[in-house]
Design an enzyme around this catalytic site. Sequence first.
Site, short mmCIF file in Angstrom:
data_model
loop_
_atom_site.label_atom_id
_atom_site.label_comp_id
_atom_site.label_asym_id
_atom_site.label_seq_id
_atom_site.Cartn_x
_atom_site.Cartn_y
_atom_site.Cartn_z
N ASP A 1 -9.07 -6.05 -5.36
CA ASP A 1 -8.67 -4.88 -4.58
C ASP A 1 -9.67 -3.75 -4.78
O ASP A 1 -9.84 -3.24 -5.89
CB ASP A 1 -7.27 -4.42 -5.02
CG ASP A 1 -6.66 -3.38 -4.08
OD1 ASP A 1 -7.42 -2.68 -3.39
OD2 ASP A 1 -5.42 -3.28 -4.05
N HIS B 1 -7.07 -5.93 -0.96
CA HIS B 1 -5.95 -4.99 -0.96
C HIS B 1 -4.69 -5.52 -0.28
O HIS B 1 -3.59 -5.04 -0.56
CB HIS B 1 -6.39 -3.69 -0.28
CG HIS B 1 -5.40 -2.59 -0.36
ND1 HIS B 1 -4.90 -2.10 -1.54
CD2 HIS B 1 -4.79 -1.87 0.63
CE1 HIS B 1 -4.04 -1.12 -1.30
NE2 HIS B 1 -3.95 -0.97 0.01
N SER C 1 0.83 -1.19 0.00
CA SER C 1 0.00 0.00 0.00
C SER C 1 0.88 1.26 0.00
O SER C 1 1.74 1.41 -0.85
CB SER C 1 -0.94 -0.03 1.20
OG SER C 1 -1.96 0.93 1.06
#
Length: 362
Positions: free
Chosen positions: A295, A323, A174
Amino acid sequence: MPMLLTSSSSLRALPPPLAALSRARVRVAASAATSAPDGAGATASGFPSFLPRAAERIRDGAAIRLAKRIERVPVQTGFSGSPILSSCVRPLKQQQDADPIVLLHGFDSSCLEWRYTYPLLEEAGLEAWAVDILGWGFSDLATRPPCDVASKREHLYQFWKSYIKRPMVLVGPSLGAAVAIDFSINHPEAVSKLIFIGASVYSEGPKDMTRMPKFVSYAGVFILKSLPLRFLATRLAFNKTPNEVFDWVQIGRLHCLLPWWEDATVDFMIRGGYNVIKQIKQVKHKCLIMWGEDDGIISSKLAYRLHQELPDAILRQVRQCGHIPHVEKPREAAKLVLEFLERDRAEKADQAASVTPVLTNG
């Protein structure tokens, strides 16, 4: 928000692509060290004494085992008069025959994000480090050091220089992908390869917050910390029982209970955050891009864009995953990491074998 709070209570069977991984057991060996370098030691429950007491309410076995291995090590930086006692999980042993792998985490998270995948990587024989990015996690920030991008970069560099000391495979999930790109561009000698997971690298940072009064920023951060918001986000993201969700929320917000969390997070956000869009094409290292096909946080279109813009990268998707593959599908995530590293070793071996030594007579 789901990237910070969710987990998986079961590890699905994995076809054994690598013998080392197929033999891996979901177990974390106890560290030989019984106390952190800051002398904090452990509580009666076995947790480091610097962790918030809420750690004792966690029921997730993997999180408990990894939390008990968190320690603080001193890191001297140019922006702090005294060393920052910095939180991390260190490998049980260091090795010299392969690059160490250093695991970062996402925005407003901690090394506990790696509770399922870390033991798989470690038992597959990797020298694995899980490092808390300055401003998040469980470091001692009582002196309130700056937590902007430049400070996060220097802190990671000094950590690397003091403890790792060899080129590393840097893993950024991320927002951690933006941290990894920024770091690799500024300190290419410290990085051998890069792995991005659900990479959040096309944001221009929280520009609006740079113009807001501080009290507004603190109000927003307070909401980010709130139990109801985190509980709702996790409940919507995964079809799990309320008891399971509550435990995940406790894990995801544990670092938020430290007294300097609000100050560190506000400091980062009002300084503009990460903007690495122009740096992506400058990355020279080999890269693995890992993406969950479901995601809902980062569009898959950005995965393909990142693949196109990086000079030397491969893209791998994790099926039926959102994700955070290293939390949702730890075995699949570990498999892809190990295959990427094994592929690179095989290519280097082939290149070495193709070079015929030239023998000359004296």
